[in-house]
Design an enzyme around this catalytic site. Structure first.
Site, PDB file in Angstrom:
ATOM      1  CD  GLU A 219     -13.285  49.804 -13.892  1.00 31.17           C
ATOM      2  OE1 GLU A 219     -12.072  49.621 -13.668  1.00 31.17           O
ATOM      3  OE2 GLU A 219     -13.802  49.672 -15.017  1.00 31.17           O
TER       4      GLU A 219
ATOM      5  CB  THR B 292     -12.537  44.347  -8.142  1.00 31.05           C
ATOM      6  OG1 THR B 292     -12.220  44.498  -9.529  1.00 31.05           O
ATOM      7  CG2 THR B 292     -14.039  44.429  -7.962  1.00 31.05           C
ATOM      8  CG  ASP B 293      -7.022  47.134  -9.335  1.00 30.34           C
ATOM      9  OD1 ASP B 293      -7.666  47.890  -8.564  1.00 30.34           O
ATOM     10  OD2 ASP B 293      -6.207  47.560 -10.177  1.00 30.34           O
TER      11      ASP B 293
ATOM     12  N   GLY C 242      -4.826  60.842 -20.295  1.00 26.11           N
ATOM     13  CA  GLY C 242      -5.777  61.383 -19.336  1.00 26.11           C
ATOM     14  C   GLY C 242      -7.182  60.844 -19.492  1.00 26.11           C
ATOM     15  CB  ALA C 243      -8.877  59.080 -22.177  1.00 23.28           C
ATOM     16  N   GLY C 244      -8.082  57.657 -19.127  1.00 26.19           N
ATOM     17  CA  GLY C 244      -8.331  56.448 -18.344  1.00 26.19           C
ATOM     18  C   GLY C 244      -8.124  55.184 -19.149  1.00 26.19           C
ATOM     19  CG  LEU C 245      -8.732  54.749 -22.792  1.00 27.14           C
ATOM     20  CD1 LEU C 245      -8.899  55.111 -24.264  1.00 27.14           C
ATOM     21  CD2 LEU C 245      -9.708  53.624 -22.422  1.00 27.14           C
TER      22      LEU C 245
ATOM     23  CB  SER D 130      -1.319  56.818 -21.852  1.00 25.91           C
ATOM     24  OG  SER D 130      -1.534  57.732 -20.810  1.00 25.91           O
TER      25      SER D 130
ATOM     26  CG  ASP E  28      -4.525  50.373 -15.040  1.00 30.31           C
ATOM     27  OD1 ASP E  28      -5.593  49.735 -15.091  1.00 30.31           O
ATOM     28  OD2 ASP E  28      -4.427  51.502 -14.526  1.00 30.31           O
TER      29      ASP E  28
HETATM   30  C1  GLA Z   1      -7.376  52.862 -12.149  1.00 25.85           C
HETATM   31  C2  GLA Z   1      -6.258  52.117 -11.441  1.00 25.85           C
HETATM   32  C3  GLA Z   1      -6.519  50.607 -11.466  1.00 25.85           C
HETATM   33  C4  GLA Z   1      -7.923  50.289 -10.963  1.00 25.85           C
HETATM   34  C5  GLA Z   1      -8.963  51.164 -11.657  1.00 25.85           C
HETATM   35  C6  GLA Z   1     -10.343  50.980 -11.088  1.00 25.85           C
HETATM   36  O1  GLA Z   1      -7.358  52.548 -13.510  1.00 25.85           O
HETATM   37  O2  GLA Z   1      -5.011  52.376 -12.065  1.00 25.85           O
HETATM   38  O3  GLA Z   1      -5.539  49.942 -10.712  1.00 25.85           O
HETATM   39  O4  GLA Z   1      -7.995  50.410  -9.580  1.00 25.85           O
HETATM   40  O5  GLA Z   1      -8.629  52.535 -11.571  1.00 25.85           O
HETATM   41  O6  GLA Z   1     -10.822  49.710 -11.358  1.00 25.85           O
END
Ligand code: GLA
Length: 403
Positions: free
Chosen positions: A34, A36-37, A138-141, A143, A188
């Site tokens: 997390e 790290t990208d 909006g959940a961080g998955l 979309s 993502d």
């Molecule tokens: C979001 C960003 C990703 C990544 C994560 C954290 O999802 O879209 O590129 O940086 O946060 O790991």
């Protein structure tokens, strides 16, 4: 009714004929790796069995017309007009104001992908269709990545160019960075483009090389399940906190004289740690140790070692909580509860943080009791009802029906 059927029926009702083409792209959950990208590091996400479905047919002109069943709106745009659109700055402001990242103005994601594809030299053809999805917004998955990659798949099919998953991911990321104005990394889009059923993907965010690794079985040979725990907390101003973290990482990389923290080894870090400002030290420590944890997690998966994968997930959460400081109270509570359950190998926050979801690895036979216990205890402690999704590792953006 599944969503493939839903977009097929809606298309048929709208256009009076069955759709010649249905494409789908998934959302994602990150098992580990997390923040790290954008440090050119390693991530280990999997595509989930939730996504965006799009039924469509080509048009003979340069118009794109898409009806969203979820928003109840139709977006229409002309491919020739995109080059003369206002600069991203204005959309960026809109994005900050309206939280464009996940809700509202959904059509900008389609336009942005079309714009990025054209900028990269692809000659695009118009199309019309119907879309729907089931990635909670909006959940961080992711979309938004699902929407981008479904759009890229649609254009690829009607315009007839080759599908290169990494290139499509990069162009979709460019659409999000430059058109929508959200400064995300590549994770993502990469996983939505190239996920593999039954597997997570170790992604080298510098080379974009991927390696698929299977979900590990439990010691008794039973399967394990990936369970997403949505705290239902959302934090505004995520973008500014995210950009601040990126900047702090860049400052740390500059101190070490490298282009990205990916290039700093743990021994180099330890040798210099005392000379770093405390905040920079903590941020760098998270990224450098998280890269190692992610590589070790991929090995643990290859070695069918669920216990080690779980332990690394737990350590990742501690690092995100204490050193990178991107958790909130709800995430810490739900992760503590999850980690304490029988049959849970490990749990951590997932995605950008500051709210949203955690992910847990759970013994298959214990999933039902795990879900009940986490739901009850989280509700007791926070007065919120979590949303819980047991997810299957799934394929990336694909053509799922062609007539
Ligand atoms: C979001 C960003 C990703 C990544 C994560 C954290 O999802 O879209 O590129 O940086 O946060 O790991």
């Amino acid at each position: 009714m599944d969503l493939h059927q839903k977009v097929t029926i809606a298309f048929t009702e709208t256009f009076g004929t069955a759709p010649p083409l249905v494409v789908q792209a998934p959302g994602r959950v990150n098992l580990i790796g997390e923040h790290t990208d954008y440090n050119d590091g390693f991530v280990l996400p999997m595509a989930i069995d939730r996504g965006i479905w799009l039924s469509l047919r080509p048009r003979d002109d340069d118009q794109v017309s898409v009806h969203s069943l979820d928003f109840g709106e139709t977006a229409v745009f002309d491919l020739n007009a995109l080059a003369t659109q206002p600069p991203a700055g204005s959309r960026q402001k809109q994005a900050q104001n309206a939280n464009l990242r996940e809700v509202g103005v959904w059509a900008e994601y389609l336009k942005g992908v079309a714009w990025a594809l054209q900028e990269a030299g692809h000659t695009l053809r118009g199309w019309e269709g119907v879309m729907t999805g089931n990635v909670p917004k909006g959940a961080g998955l992711s979309s938004s990545a699902a929407l981008e990659l479904a759009t890229a798949r649609a254009f690829q099919q009607v315009s007839g160019f080759a599908w290169d998953a990494a290139q499509m991911a990069k162009l979709s990321q460019r659409a999000e960075n430059k058109w929508v104005g959200v400064n995300c990394g590549i994770m993502d889009q990469m996983i939505s483009a190239s996920g593999q059923a039954g597997h997570a993907l170790l992604i080298d965010c510098r080379s974009l090389e991927t390696q698929s690794v299977p979900l590990p079985p439990a010691l008794d040979g039973s399967g394990t399940a990936v369970v997403i725990l949505d705290t239902t907390t959302r934090r505004g101003l995520v973008d500014s906190a995210y950009n601040e973290r990126r900047q702090q990482c860049e400052e740390a990389a500059t101190y070490f004289g490298v282009s990205a923290l990916r290039d700093v080894s743990i021994s180099q870090f330890l040798a210099e740690a005392d000379n770093l400002a405390p905040l920079t030290r903590r941020r760098a420590k998270h990224v450098i140790t998280e890269n190692l944890r992610t590589l070790n997690a991929a090995k643990a998966m290859q070695n069918a070692d669920a216990a080690l994968l779980g332990q690394l997930m737990n350590e990742s959460h501690t690092s995100l909580r204490d050193d990178f400081e991107v958790t909130n109270e709800a995430l810490n509570i739900i992760v503590d509860i999850a980690q304490a359950q029988d049959g849970c190998f490990g749990a951590r926050m997932t995605g950008a943080g500051f709210g949203g979801c955690a992910v847990a690895l759970v013994h298959e036979a214990k999933v039902a009791s795990f879900v009940t216990a986490v739901s009850d205890q989280y509700h007791q402690q926070t007065n919120r009802s979590p949303k819980i999704y047991v997810c299957q590792p799934s394929d990336g953006a694909a053509v799922i029906a062609q007539n």
